[in-house]
Design a protein around this motif. Structure first.
Motif, PDB file in Angstrom:
ATOM      1  N   PHE A   1       0.750  -1.314   0.109  1.00 59.23           N
ATOM      2  CA  PHE A   1      -0.030   0.072   0.192  1.00 59.23           C
ATOM      3  C   PHE A   1       1.126   1.246  -0.145  1.00 59.23           C
ATOM      4  N   ALA A   2       1.946   1.320   0.868  1.00 57.85           N
ATOM      5  CA  ALA A   2       2.532   2.410   1.163  1.00 57.85           C
ATOM      6  C   ALA A   2       3.665   2.641  -0.090  1.00 57.85           C
ATOM      7  N   HIS A   3       4.401   1.696  -0.491  1.00 59.04           N
ATOM      8  CA  HIS A   3       5.502   1.821  -1.292  1.00 59.04           C
ATOM      9  C   HIS A   3       5.141   1.600  -2.868  1.00 59.04           C
ATOM     10  N   VAL A   4       4.334   0.839  -3.146  1.00 60.24           N
ATOM     11  CA  VAL A   4       3.746   0.726  -4.325  1.00 60.24           C
ATOM     12  C   VAL A   4       2.639   1.703  -4.873  1.00 60.24           C
ATOM     13  N   HIS A   5       1.696   1.588  -3.921  1.00 56.84           N
ATOM     14  CA  HIS A   5       0.342   2.313  -4.252  1.00 56.84           C
ATOM     15  C   HIS A   5       0.362   3.648  -3.796  1.00 56.84           C
ATOM     16  N   LYS A   6       1.643   4.149  -2.913  1.00 62.47           N
ATOM     17  CA  LYS A   6       1.668   5.356  -2.696  1.00 62.47           C
ATOM     18  C   LYS A   6       0.625   5.780  -1.695  1.00 62.47           C
ATOM     19  N   ARG A   7       0.063   5.134  -0.887  1.00 65.01           N
ATOM     20  CA  ARG A   7      -0.803   5.485  -0.064  1.00 65.01           C
ATOM     21  C   ARG A   7      -0.167   5.649   1.546  1.00 65.01           C
ATOM     22  N   LYS A   8      -0.752   6.585   2.134  1.00 68.86           N
ATOM     23  CA  LYS A   8      -0.100   6.757   3.502  1.00 68.86           C
ATOM     24  C   LYS A   8      -0.954   5.680   4.491  1.00 68.86           C
ATOM     25  N   THR A   9      -0.021   4.713   4.926  1.00 64.58           N
ATOM     26  CA  THR A   9      -0.719   3.585   5.514  1.00 64.58           C
ATOM     27  C   THR A   9       0.094   3.418   6.881  1.00 64.58           C
ATOM     28  N   ALA A  10      -0.853   3.090   7.946  1.00 64.07           N
ATOM     29  CA  ALA A  10      -0.578   2.477   9.374  1.00 64.07           C
ATOM     30  C   ALA A  10      -0.783   1.045   9.474  1.00 64.07           C
ATOM     31  N   LEU A  11       0.037   0.664  10.168  1.00 63.90           N
ATOM     32  CA  LEU A  11       0.046  -0.717  10.593  1.00 63.90           C
ATOM     33  C   LEU A  11       0.074  -0.980  12.027  1.00 63.90           C
TER      34      LEU A  11
END
Length: 291
Positions: free
Chosen positions: A64-74
């Motif tokens: 999500f974060a590195h390919v789709h460029k979405r700001k992501t919380a895990l």
């Protein structure tokens, strides 16, 4: 407010107060205000231990974060034995337990201080409590925490252990998507069916993707796909390939699978899963725009 309410009324009510509140919530009034982010919440659950739920959660969040460029919380909700931070070679933060015990403290600043940043768009919220410690989770804490995260991130990926699901099933009510990882075994059939029942009761609104992993060393399922699907009453969405070499390399390096085994079938399957979730999100946005 943490779970998305934009206003509240205090008793005793009077006509003027009620009128003002309704006017403030009208489309015309809202048009002059900045839009509030309403991120997606993906909850990943393992029907049994060792079926790869954390691997799915960590790597989906990374994509999500590195390919789709979405700001992501895990978010890793296994407070004692969670491995999400370990999988990314991170020191767990110290704020998750406090957030779950004292939800009144949760706000944007608290979240920012409690999370560990990985790159430009991925943030991890986890902890590693001493085994003698027994955190007492406030019943409202998960909803408040996830609601606050939802206002600050495009995607919130929650690694939800079965033990937490049993005591905090209401946390599923705020999930927008669910991935249930399982194994094709008799025990997997039993536990998948039981967890699907809980999801149906508490989160019928959330689409569920069922992913089967090969947990045994042979890489072969113990129950055939057709028999498994017939028993659980639905089809499998994904069959996660068995790739011990890639998973061992990722674990030893403290890196996501995409960084150590980009060309493996396992990575391609995980990318497909993440792409489907983001694709569903984009499709809904386009549909709303056309409407």
């Amino acid at each position: 407010l943490g779970v998305g309410a934009s206003d509240y009324l205090v008793k005793p009510l009077d006509p003027q107060l009620l009128h003002s509140a309704l006017v403030d919530q009208s489309p015309a009034a809202k048009s002059g205000h900045a839009a509030v982010k309403n991120g997606k919440i993906l909850t990943v659950i393992g029907s049994r231990g060792g079926v790869g739920a954390t691997t799915l959660a960590v790597n989906t969040a990374w994509v999500f974060a590195h390919v789709h460029k979405r700001k992501t919380a895990l978010v890793d909700l296994d407070l004692h034995f969670g491995t999400a931070a370990l999988a990314l070679d991170l020191e767990p933060g110290r704020g998750l337990r406090e957030a779950l015990e004292k939800p009144g403290r949760i706000d944007s600043l608290f979240i920012e201080r409690a999370m560990v940043k990985v790159g430009d768009r991925l943030y991890v919220l986890s902890c590693e409590e001493a085994l003698r410690e027994r955190p007492v989770i406030d019943p409202s804490a998960l909803e408040v925490l996830l609601g606050e995260l939802r206002q600050n991130f495009d995607w919130v990926v929650v690694d939800l252990p079965r033990s937490v699901l049993l005591t905090q099933a209401h946390a599923l009510t705020i999930a927008t998507d669910i991935v249930l990882a399982t194994e094709q075994s008799l025990a997997g059939i039993r536990d998948t069916t039981r967890i699907l029942d809980i999801i149906k009761e508490t989160a019928a609104h959330a689409p569920v993707k069922l992913a089967a992993t090969s947990a045994d060393g042979s890489g072969r399922p113990k129950v055939g796909r057709a028999d498994f699907e017939k028993s659980v009453g639905r089809t499998l969405d994904y069959e996660i390939p068995f790739d011990p070499k890639a998973t061992a390399a990722a674990a030893n390096a403290g890196k996501p699978l995409l960084a150590v085994a980009r060309g493996s079938r396992l990575v391609k399957t995980l990318q497909g899963l993440s792409g489907d979730l983001v694709g569903n999100e984009d499709t809904k946005k386009k549909t709303k725009a056309k409407a």
